[in-house]
Design a protein around this motif. Structure first.
Motif, mmCIF file in Angstrom:
data_model
loop_
_atom_site.group_PDB
_atom_site.id
_atom_site.type_symbol
_atom_site.label_atom_id
_atom_site.label_comp_id
_atom_site.label_asym_id
_atom_site.label_seq_id
_atom_site.Cartn_x
_atom_site.Cartn_y
_atom_site.Cartn_z
ATOM 1 N N THR A 85 -12.447 -16.439 18.646
ATOM 2 C CA THR A 85 -13.804 -16.666 18.153
ATOM 3 C C THR A 85 -14.482 -15.399 17.639
ATOM 4 N N GLY A 86 -13.807 -14.265 17.733
ATOM 5 C CA GLY A 86 -14.458 -13.010 17.336
ATOM 6 C C GLY A 86 -13.950 -12.417 16.036
ATOM 7 N N GLY A 87 -13.226 -13.181 15.230
ATOM 8 C CA GLY A 87 -12.691 -12.660 13.977
ATOM 9 C C GLY A 87 -11.550 -11.676 14.166
ATOM 10 N N GLN A 88 -10.820 -11.863 15.266
ATOM 11 C CA GLN A 88 -9.721 -10.926 15.542
ATOM 12 C C GLN A 88 -8.626 -10.962 14.477
ATOM 13 N N GLN A 89 -8.402 -12.116 13.883
ATOM 14 C CA GLN A 89 -7.307 -12.207 12.924
ATOM 15 C C GLN A 89 -7.543 -11.308 11.707
ATOM 16 N N GLY A 90 -8.762 -11.271 11.215
ATOM 17 C CA GLY A 90 -9.064 -10.415 10.070
ATOM 18 C C GLY A 90 -8.859 -8.944 10.397
ATOM 19 N N GLN A 91 -9.283 -8.535 11.597
ATOM 20 C CA GLN A 91 -9.092 -7.140 11.982
ATOM 21 C C GLN A 91 -7.613 -6.831 12.208
ATOM 22 N N ARG A 92 -6.882 -7.822 12.726
ATOM 23 C CA ARG A 92 -5.444 -7.608 12.915
ATOM 24 C C ARG A 92 -4.731 -7.457 11.573
ATOM 25 N N GLN A 93 -5.147 -8.190 10.583
ATOM 26 C CA GLN A 93 -4.563 -8.060 9.251
ATOM 27 C C GLN A 93 -4.919 -6.708 8.628
ATOM 28 N N ALA A 94 -6.170 -6.275 8.829
ATOM 29 C CA ALA A 94 -6.559 -4.952 8.316
ATOM 30 C C ALA A 94 -5.741 -3.844 8.973
ATOM 31 N N LEU A 95 -5.497 -3.984 10.283
ATOM 32 C CA LEU A 95 -4.680 -3.004 10.991
ATOM 33 C C LEU A 95 -3.248 -3.005 10.458
ATOM 34 N N SER A 96 -2.713 -4.184 10.184
ATOM 35 C CA SER A 96 -1.351 -4.276 9.655
ATOM 36 C C SER A 96 -1.251 -3.681 8.257
ATOM 37 N N GLU A 97 -2.243 -3.964 7.409
ATOM 38 C CA GLU A 97 -2.227 -3.409 6.053
ATOM 39 C C GLU A 97 -2.332 -1.885 6.079
ATOM 40 N N ALA A 98 -3.157 -1.357 6.985
ATOM 41 C CA ALA A 98 -3.271 0.101 7.096
ATOM 42 C C ALA A 98 -1.955 0.708 7.570
ATOM 43 N N GLY A 99 -1.298 0.055 8.523
ATOM 44 C CA GLY A 99 -0.007 0.551 8.985
ATOM 45 C C GLY A 99 1.048 0.524 7.897
ATOM 46 N N GLN A 100 1.033 -0.518 7.072
ATOM 47 C CA GLN A 100 2.000 -0.583 5.976
ATOM 48 C C GLN A 100 1.715 0.503 4.938
ATOM 49 N N SER A 101 0.424 0.717 4.625
ATOM 50 C CA SER A 101 0.080 1.777 3.670
ATOM 51 C C SER A 101 0.489 3.146 4.200
ATOM 52 N N ALA A 102 0.260 3.379 5.498
ATOM 53 C CA ALA A 102 0.648 4.657 6.085
ATOM 54 C C ALA A 102 2.163 4.833 6.052
ATOM 55 N N TRP A 103 2.898 3.757 6.313
ATOM 56 C CA TRP A 103 4.362 3.843 6.297
ATOM 57 C C TRP A 103 4.874 4.160 4.892
ATOM 58 N N LEU A 104 4.309 3.505 3.890
ATOM 59 C CA LEU A 104 4.737 3.778 2.515
ATOM 60 C C LEU A 104 4.430 5.217 2.120
ATOM 61 N N ALA A 105 3.252 5.714 2.517
ATOM 62 C CA ALA A 105 2.902 7.098 2.193
ATOM 63 C C ALA A 105 3.804 8.078 2.936
ATOM 64 N N GLU A 106 4.113 7.786 4.188
ATOM 65 C CA GLU A 106 4.995 8.672 4.951
ATOM 66 C C GLU A 106 6.414 8.649 4.398
ATOM 67 N N LEU A 107 6.860 7.493 3.919
ATOM 68 C CA LEU A 107 8.176 7.420 3.286
ATOM 69 C C LEU A 107 8.197 8.258 2.008
ATOM 70 N N ASP A 108 7.129 8.150 1.228
ATOM 71 C CA ASP A 108 7.031 8.958 0.009
ATOM 72 C C ASP A 108 6.993 10.443 0.351
ATOM 73 N N ASP A 109 6.235 10.792 1.401
ATOM 74 C CA ASP A 109 6.151 12.194 1.797
ATOM 75 C C ASP A 109 7.497 12.701 2.302
ATOM 76 N N ALA A 110 8.216 11.882 3.069
ATOM 77 C CA ALA A 110 9.532 12.300 3.558
ATOM 78 C C ALA A 110 10.504 12.512 2.406
ATOM 79 N N ARG A 111 10.433 11.629 1.413
ATOM 80 C CA ARG A 111 11.337 11.780 0.264
ATOM 81 C C ARG A 111 10.983 13.039 -0.541
ATOM 82 N N ARG A 112 9.680 13.257 -0.766
ATOM 83 C CA ARG A 112 9.271 14.448 -1.513
ATOM 84 C C ARG A 112 9.608 15.727 -0.737
ATOM 85 N N THR A 113 9.390 15.707 0.572
ATOM 86 C CA THR A 113 9.712 16.877 1.385
ATOM 87 C C THR A 113 11.198 17.177 1.344
#
Length: 428
Positions: A112-140
């Protein structure tokens, strides 16, 4: 004559300084290290292989399933699964012993507290961070491989210069030794020539040791077998004069993969705080059930609707919220620190690259031409009897040191340039 013998030995060293960029074929003065079994690698080949074979890149790629799983779970229709309940009972009544009753029910819990939307935002942020870290690892990985490539290339050229120096001083020492036996040269001249030949031999051995270590490091970065220490081919001055504008570098920092990853982590930490705060709201559970009760001659169908709502009076998720707030503050501090550090490195590396470019330009346009001219003048002066062996060796040593300085300066410039490009999220 002594003049002609020394002049002939001097001609070996009188090659143009531009030969720094073209390694010589190893001579027989020292046993050469074993060459690689494969063809020399180019910079493009090294970059392509490093981007896919780096352990850091492979580790990030292995996290793909975890990131994808978190995304699928956060995007589910309902976070809580429905529950199916089956009750079967037997009543022992005097009138109807062994009476069996049953009921079948289905319940579902709703957030009842809108947890699903926040859980999706957390997942999207984690995916964005993973993609950026993968790009950084490849560039490094590509940057480290490029720096290792230029180090091997520079040491190959250093070894070639040291071989040339050894041939020069060996020939000089041999000529002076013959003159010494004939009584035409002094013992001092013979000792100086022999000492310079020994120094050149040690310098060549040191360069080959460093080259072997550099090839082993490059092979490790490319995940090649130890027996396949690679040789490289290329231009040590490639991209060395690229101009970097500090304002453009600072602007490009915003798109740097490491900063993008830190920003995504902060966004995810903020979403987790909101998720933990939303967990204070009680979950609503709705259930439906149907069953048969009563004696066999008076059966009743019972349909039940149930609604349950826990009262958040005592436990209000303070621990989870506090932990999430601490993680959000840590993520914010990490982002601020990464931004300040990146800006400081941008200023430092920009100044270093500019200074190294000036050094290389002075060596190419002022120092080395003057040293080459001195070499030619010393040969003429030696033929005319105006200078002796000591002066000639000094001029030869200065010319060789100048060419080594150019190789070292180019290597430092390439290392700093690649670090600056990696900091700004540019090539490679």
């Amino acid at each position: 004559m002594r003049m002609k013998a020394l002049a002939l030995a001097s001609l070996v060293a009188a090659c143009p300084w531009q030969a720094v960029a073209q390694p010589l074929v190893p001579g027989a003065v020292l046993s050469a290290p074993p060459s690689a079994s494969t063809a020399p690698l180019t910079l493009a080949q090294v970059l392509d292989r490093a981007g896919e074979s780096s352990p850091a890149v492979l580790t990030r790629q292995a996290q793909r399933t975890a990131v994808e799983g978190a995304r699928l779970e956060a995007g589910a229709l309902l976070y809580n699964n429905p529950q199916l309940a089956l009750d079967r009972s037997r009543r022992m009544l005097p009138a109807a012993p062994g009476q069996r009753e049953w009921s079948l029910g289905l319940s579902q819990t709703f957030e009842t507290g809108g947890q699903q939307g926040q859980r999706q935002a957390l997942s999207e942020a984690g995916q964005s961070a993973w993609l950026a870290e993968l790009d950084d690892a490849r560039r490094t990985a590509r940057t480290g491989a490029a720096q290792a490539f230029f180090r091997v290339l520079a040491l190959q050229q250093r070894a070639a210069l040291d071989e040339e120096a050894l041939r020069t001083f060996d020939s000089t020492a041999a000529a002076v030794a013959k003159r010494r036996q004939a009584g035409e040269d002094t013992r001092l001249d013979a000792n100086v020539a022999a000492a310079e030949a020994g120094r050149a031999r040690n310098q060549l051995a040191q360069s080959r040791e460093a080259l072997a270590d550099a090839r082993a490091d490059l092979a490790a970065l490319l995940r090649l077998p130890p027996s396949q220490a690679p040789e490289v081919s290329g231009d040590l001055a490639e991209g060395a004069q690229r101009v970097f504008v500090l304002a453009d570098v600072l602007t490009a920092l915003e798109a740097q993969p490491r900063l993008r990853a830190a920003a995504a982590r902060e966004s995810g930490a903020a979403a987790k705080v909101r998720l933990e705060q939303a967990s204070r709201y009680p979950d609503l559970t709705v259930g439906l059930s149907s069953g048969r009760e009563g004696a066999s001659d008076a059966r009743e169908r019972v349909n039940t609707v149930s609604v349950s709502l826990p009262l958040p009076l005592f436990r209000r998720n303070e621990a989870g919220i506090g932990q999430a707030v601490a993680e959000r503050e840590q993520a914010r501090l990490d982002l601020e620190f990464a931004q300040r550090e990146a800006r400081a490195q941008a200023h430092s590396l920009s100044a270093r690259v500019s200074s190294l470019q000036d050094r290389v330009q002075r060596l190419q346009q002022q120092v080395l031409p003057a040293l080459l001219d001195n070499q030619q003048l010393s040969i003429k002066s030696q033929r005319a009897g105006q200078i002796g062996l000591l002066e000639l060796i000094v001029v030869q040593r200065q010319a060789l040191d100048g060419r080594r300085d150019l190789v070292d300066a180019l290597l430092e410039l390439q290392t700093a340039r690649l670090a600056l490009e990696a900091l700004a999220g540019l090539n490679p």
